[in-house]
Motif scaffolding. Structure first.
Motif, PDB file in Angstrom:
ATOM      1  N   GLN A 176       0.817  -1.086  -0.012  1.00  0.00           N
ATOM      2  CA  GLN A 176       0.049  -0.036  -0.070  1.00  0.00           C
ATOM      3  C   GLN A 176       0.908   1.248  -0.082  1.00  0.00           C
ATOM      4  O   GLN A 176       0.776   2.080  -0.793  1.00  0.00           O
ATOM      5  CB  GLN A 176      -1.031   0.024   1.355  1.00  0.00           C
ATOM      6  CG  GLN A 176      -1.731   1.337   1.305  1.00  0.00           C
ATOM      7  CD  GLN A 176      -2.498   1.108   2.744  1.00  0.00           C
ATOM      8  OE1 GLN A 176      -3.526   0.482   2.831  1.00  0.00           O
ATOM      9  NE2 GLN A 176      -2.276   2.002   3.646  1.00  0.00           N
ATOM     10  N   ALA A 177       1.811   1.514   0.881  1.00  0.00           N
ATOM     11  CA  ALA A 177       2.871   2.405   0.896  1.00  0.00           C
ATOM     12  C   ALA A 177       3.660   2.758  -0.238  1.00  0.00           C
ATOM     13  O   ALA A 177       3.634   3.795  -0.791  1.00  0.00           O
ATOM     14  CB  ALA A 177       3.539   2.359   2.111  1.00  0.00           C
ATOM     15  N   GLU A 178       4.160   1.637  -0.902  1.00  0.00           N
ATOM     16  CA  GLU A 178       4.792   1.705  -1.930  1.00  0.00           C
ATOM     17  C   GLU A 178       4.107   2.278  -3.074  1.00  0.00           C
ATOM     18  O   GLU A 178       4.566   2.997  -4.187  1.00  0.00           O
ATOM     19  CB  GLU A 178       5.789   0.514  -2.292  1.00  0.00           C
ATOM     20  CG  GLU A 178       6.911   0.677  -3.156  1.00  0.00           C
ATOM     21  CD  GLU A 178       7.810  -0.643  -3.183  1.00  0.00           C
ATOM     22  OE1 GLU A 178       7.631  -1.372  -4.416  1.00  0.00           O
ATOM     23  OE2 GLU A 178       8.447  -0.929  -2.218  1.00  0.00           O
ATOM     24  N   ALA A 179       2.843   1.681  -3.377  1.00  0.00           N
ATOM     25  CA  ALA A 179       1.751   2.216  -4.245  1.00  0.00           C
ATOM     26  C   ALA A 179       1.629   3.528  -4.362  1.00  0.00           C
ATOM     27  O   ALA A 179       1.553   4.273  -5.245  1.00  0.00           O
ATOM     28  CB  ALA A 179       0.491   1.323  -4.314  1.00  0.00           C
ATOM     29  N   ILE A 180       1.477   4.039  -3.037  1.00  0.00           N
ATOM     30  CA  ILE A 180       1.133   5.514  -2.829  1.00  0.00           C
ATOM     31  C   ILE A 180       2.397   6.227  -3.316  1.00  0.00           C
ATOM     32  O   ILE A 180       2.152   7.494  -4.086  1.00  0.00           O
ATOM     33  CB  ILE A 180       0.873   5.828  -1.346  1.00  0.00           C
ATOM     34  CG1 ILE A 180      -0.497   5.165  -1.051  1.00  0.00           C
ATOM     35  CG2 ILE A 180       0.709   7.514  -1.198  1.00  0.00           C
ATOM     36  CD1 ILE A 180      -0.873   5.243   0.578  1.00  0.00           C
ATOM     37  N   SER A 182       4.632   5.371  -5.599  1.00  0.00           N
ATOM     38  CA  SER A 182       4.947   5.129  -7.063  1.00  0.00           C
ATOM     39  C   SER A 182       3.987   6.017  -7.638  1.00  0.00           C
ATOM     40  O   SER A 182       4.409   6.941  -8.529  1.00  0.00           O
ATOM     41  CB  SER A 182       4.698   3.893  -7.343  1.00  0.00           C
ATOM     42  OG  SER A 182       5.402   2.913  -6.797  1.00  0.00           O
ATOM     43  N   LEU A 183       2.653   6.262  -7.223  1.00  0.00           N
ATOM     44  CA  LEU A 183       1.698   7.172  -7.952  1.00  0.00           C
ATOM     45  C   LEU A 183       2.064   8.435  -7.938  1.00  0.00           C
ATOM     46  O   LEU A 183       1.969   9.497  -8.788  1.00  0.00           O
ATOM     47  CB  LEU A 183       0.512   6.699  -7.430  1.00  0.00           C
ATOM     48  CG  LEU A 183      -0.962   7.677  -7.912  1.00  0.00           C
ATOM     49  CD1 LEU A 183      -0.877   7.358  -9.383  1.00  0.00           C
ATOM     50  CD2 LEU A 183      -2.148   7.413  -7.333  1.00  0.00           C
ATOM     51  N   ALA A 184       2.524   8.776  -6.446  1.00  0.00           N
ATOM     52  CA  ALA A 184       2.712  10.367  -6.354  1.00  0.00           C
ATOM     53  C   ALA A 184       3.997  10.581  -7.253  1.00  0.00           C
ATOM     54  O   ALA A 184       3.984  11.881  -7.822  1.00  0.00           O
ATOM     55  CB  ALA A 184       3.279  10.469  -4.849  1.00  0.00           C
ATOM     56  N   ALA A 185       5.108   9.756  -7.078  1.00  0.00           N
ATOM     57  CA  ALA A 185       6.132  10.256  -7.961  1.00  0.00           C
ATOM     58  C   ALA A 185       5.896  10.342  -9.451  1.00  0.00           C
ATOM     59  O   ALA A 185       6.312  11.072 -10.278  1.00  0.00           O
ATOM     60  CB  ALA A 185       7.295   9.110  -7.679  1.00  0.00           C
ATOM     61  N   SER A 186       4.946   9.395  -9.933  1.00  0.00           N
ATOM     62  CA  SER A 186       4.436   9.779 -11.248  1.00  0.00           C
ATOM     63  C   SER A 186       3.948  11.059 -11.676  1.00  0.00           C
ATOM     64  O   SER A 186       4.188  11.634 -12.527  1.00  0.00           O
ATOM     65  CB  SER A 186       3.523   8.272 -11.765  1.00  0.00           C
ATOM     66  OG  SER A 186       3.109   8.695 -12.995  1.00  0.00           O
ATOM     67  N   ARG A 187       2.880  11.149 -10.927  1.00  0.00           N
ATOM     68  CA  ARG A 187       2.359  12.488 -11.068  1.00  0.00           C
ATOM     69  C   ARG A 187       2.977  13.718 -10.663  1.00  0.00           C
ATOM     70  O   ARG A 187       2.883  14.699 -11.175  1.00  0.00           O
ATOM     71  CB  ARG A 187       1.058  12.488  -9.952  1.00  0.00           C
ATOM     72  CG  ARG A 187      -0.113  11.765 -10.315  1.00  0.00           C
ATOM     73  CD  ARG A 187      -1.342  11.709  -9.302  1.00  0.00           C
ATOM     74  NE  ARG A 187      -2.341  10.918  -9.655  1.00  0.00           N
ATOM     75  CZ  ARG A 187      -3.403  10.588  -9.076  1.00  0.00           C
ATOM     76  NH1 ARG A 187      -3.354  10.883  -7.622  1.00  0.00           N
ATOM     77  NH2 ARG A 187      -4.402   9.735  -9.403  1.00  0.00           N
ATOM     78  N   ALA A 188       4.108  13.436  -9.898  1.00  0.00           N
ATOM     79  CA  ALA A 188       4.965  14.367  -9.539  1.00  0.00           C
ATOM     80  C   ALA A 188       6.187  14.820 -11.059  1.00  0.00           C
ATOM     81  O   ALA A 188       6.746  15.905 -10.817  1.00  0.00           O
ATOM     82  CB  ALA A 188       5.795  14.458  -8.247  1.00  0.00           C
ATOM     83  N   GLY A 189       6.135  14.018 -11.961  1.00  0.00           N
ATOM     84  CA  GLY A 189       7.082  14.100 -13.022  1.00  0.00           C
ATOM     85  C   GLY A 189       8.097  13.205 -13.276  1.00  0.00           C
ATOM     86  O   GLY A 189       8.866  13.197 -13.923  1.00  0.00           O
ATOM     87  N   PHE A 190       8.104  12.104 -12.274  1.00  0.00           N
ATOM     88  CA  PHE A 190       9.347  11.257 -12.398  1.00  0.00           C
ATOM     89  C   PHE A 190       8.798  10.238 -13.246  1.00  0.00           C
ATOM     90  O   PHE A 190       7.666   9.614 -13.062  1.00  0.00           O
ATOM     91  CB  PHE A 190       9.502  10.509 -11.047  1.00  0.00           C
ATOM     92  CG  PHE A 190      10.335  11.488 -10.175  1.00  0.00           C
ATOM     93  CD1 PHE A 190      11.480  11.728  -9.859  1.00  0.00           C
ATOM     94  CD2 PHE A 190       9.305  12.229  -9.016  1.00  0.00           C
ATOM     95  CE1 PHE A 190      12.131  12.659  -9.175  1.00  0.00           C
ATOM     96  CE2 PHE A 190      10.152  13.084  -7.980  1.00  0.00           C
ATOM     97  CZ  PHE A 190      11.382  13.160  -7.907  1.00  0.00           C
ATOM     98  N   THR A 191       9.390   9.915 -14.557  1.00  0.00           N
ATOM     99  CA  THR A 191       9.106   8.771 -15.302  1.00  0.00           C
ATOM    100  C   THR A 191       9.469   7.299 -14.896  1.00  0.00           C
ATOM    101  O   THR A 191       8.868   6.612 -15.535  1.00  0.00           O
ATOM    102  CB  THR A 191       9.655   9.346 -16.782  1.00  0.00           C
ATOM    103  OG1 THR A 191      11.153   9.290 -16.644  1.00  0.00           O
ATOM    104  CG2 THR A 191       9.305  10.701 -17.355  1.00  0.00           C
ATOM    105  N   GLU A 192      10.645   7.183 -13.964  1.00  0.00           N
ATOM    106  CA  GLU A 192      10.862   5.923 -13.662  1.00  0.00           C
ATOM    107  C   GLU A 192      11.469   5.971 -12.169  1.00  0.00           C
ATOM    108  O   GLU A 192      12.162   6.659 -12.055  1.00  0.00           O
ATOM    109  CB  GLU A 192      11.905   5.222 -14.599  1.00  0.00           C
ATOM    110  CG  GLU A 192      12.129   3.730 -14.375  1.00  0.00           C
ATOM    111  CD  GLU A 192      12.820   3.161 -15.542  1.00  0.00           C
ATOM    112  OE1 GLU A 192      13.477   2.019 -15.284  1.00  0.00           O
ATOM    113  OE2 GLU A 192      13.196   3.647 -16.383  1.00  0.00           O
TER     114      GLU A 192
END
Length: 455
Positions: A176-180, A182-192
């Motif tokens: 659950q924590a890692e999914a949060i 990961s999603l936050a990083a993607s929305r913040a602009g990290f591509t990988e």
């Protein structure tokens, strides 16, 4: 660009590799660290702030997912009489300043990472933490990129994570924590993004200085979690892309600096608010409302303390207390939502005790002239239970590994405390202890790993 990203419970940091060396980049003025805090004039305004910073191609989908929150944000902005573009959400030191100015008027969260693996979170709560982490990551990424040319954008990151985000919940909490994140990083602009255990990251930074092969117990006592890893290190291991065979044992639990601050608040501050005093029937004043006041890393406790029922309970206690003037102070904490401020005062006392045998902590925001005197012995007594848990984690990592370490490497901001160091060093006095960069070692290790993964 690739970076190492320590999204910590107490502080956040970003590292880059320049000329073969790791450099931490400034995130808050001249500081390389940003406090892990967020303050919003209204919690619904967090979703609005995320929407405003998303790239255009992501806005439609996000607006659909957060339609209810955005509608409430519009109403909140109107009720607060805020201008359309007036800032209403703050991160880092700005968040702390806003909270201290208006503790009872907004929504303040300290160490959001501590909540990400919490069991029983409702869908709306998970969405809230997704938005909190996204907004913080957006801010951190922007601050980091401001140190480089406009053409240099941060796209890849290795993010640190504790062995266990939560003491209960097991792997489900970790997922659950890692999914949060990961999603936050993607929305913040990290591509990988990639993840690495924080104690292993801290150990990799230490490994860069070794000229012999050794087995090391890495003890990372952070703001929200303590993690221990037994790792084979040295010249024969450092260049391996796959280090799984070198990791002999791991343990981790949500026990860290926040818990020490809470324990110190209870032991040294709450007696000034009535804890330990008696009711007229000679029974002790119930301890639960005192605990809920300072349990800032417990969602249900904070919700209970802020509720009207808690206010009514404290008012009833005042009527039946032998020392109602003390419990009256707890009522002020409840009405003005001063729990975080109390814990922050405990944190400042803890830090001061790293160099002073005794400190005098002003609590005048609760009652005029109120001060609490805290000694080293008071602190050691208050944190007995949390330190016992740290000790148990060290033994668990050793048991998993089946071998004794050649050295113990201690890192993490909380490990600066002499009381903690004394407990760790006393557990295995015959084993040499190396003290790392309490704040920068995890970030440096994450950055070194990012170079191997992405370069």
């Amino acid at each position: 660009m690739f970076v190492g990203f320590d999204y910590g419970s107490a502080n956040c940091a970003i590292g880059v590799v320049e000329g073969g060396d790791v450099r931490l980049v400034p995130l808050s003025g001249d500081s390389n660290y940003l406090s892990s805090t967020l303050y919003a004039m209204d919690r619904e305004l967090i979703a609005e702030a995320v929407l405003n910073q998303l790239p255009q191609e992501q806005k439609v989908e996000y607006a659909r997912a957060r339609a209810a929150q955005l509608s409430r944000a519009h109403a909140a902005r109107r009720d607060l009489d805020l201008l359309p573009n007036e800032q209403a959400v703050f991160v880092g030191e700005q968040a702390i300043e806003a909270y201290l100015d208006m503790p009872d008027e907004g929504f303040y969260v300290r160490s959001p990472k501590s909540f990400l693996g919490a069991t029983g979170l409702r869908e709306s709560q998970i969405a809230l933490f997704e938005d909190i982490v996204t907004l913080m990551m957006m801010h951190i990424k922007q601050q980091a990129e401001s140190n480089f040319s406009p053409a240099q954008k941060i796209t890849h990151a290795v993010i640190g994570r504790p062995v266990n985000f939560q003491g209960i919940g097991g792997e489900q909490s970790n997922q659950q924590a890692e999914a949060i994140l990961s999603l936050a990083a993607s929305r913040a602009g990290f591509t990988e993004v990639d993840f690495l255990f924080e104690p292993l990251a801290a150990g990799m930074d230490y490994e860069a200085s070794l000229d012999e092969n050794v087995t090391v117990l890495v003890v990372d006592v952070g703001g929200g979690t303590t993690d221990c890893s037994m790792v084979k290190m040295g010249p024969n291991h450092i260049d391996n892309r796959d280090r799984s065979a070198d990791f002999l044992g791991h343990s981790g639990q949500r026990i860290g600096g926040n818990d020490l601050d809470i324990a110190l608040s209870m032991a040294s501050f709450m007696p000034h608010l009535g804890l330990g005093s008696l009711m007229v029937n000679q029974l002790p004043v119930p301890s639960k409302p005192f605990w809920n006041a300072v349990a800032v890393n417990d969602i249900s406790a904070q919700r209970d303390f802020s509720a009207l029922a808690s206010k009514k309970l404290i008012e009833d206690l005042i009527k039946d207390a032998q020392k109602p003037e003390l419990v009256q102070r707890l009522l002020k904490v409840q009405k003005e939502q001063l729990g975080y401020k109390l814990v922050r005062s405990a944190e400042q006392s803890k830090i001061a005790l790293s160099s002073d045998a005794c400190v005098d902590t002003p609590l005048e925001y609760i009652h005029a002239g109120l001060h609490a005197r805290v000694s080293e012995d008071d602190f050691e007594s208050a944190i007995t239970i949390p330190l016992s848990k740290v000790e148990a984690l060290m033994r668990e990592a050793l048991e998993q590994a089946g071998v004794m370490p050649d050295r113990i490497y201690v890192t993490g901001g909380t490990a600066r405390s002499p009381a903690i160091y004394k407990r760790i060093s006393g557990l295995f006095p015959e084993i040499p202890i190396v003290v790392g960069d309490h704040f920068g070692s995890v970030t440096a290790g994450l950055t070194r790993w990012a170079q191997r993964v992405f370069a």
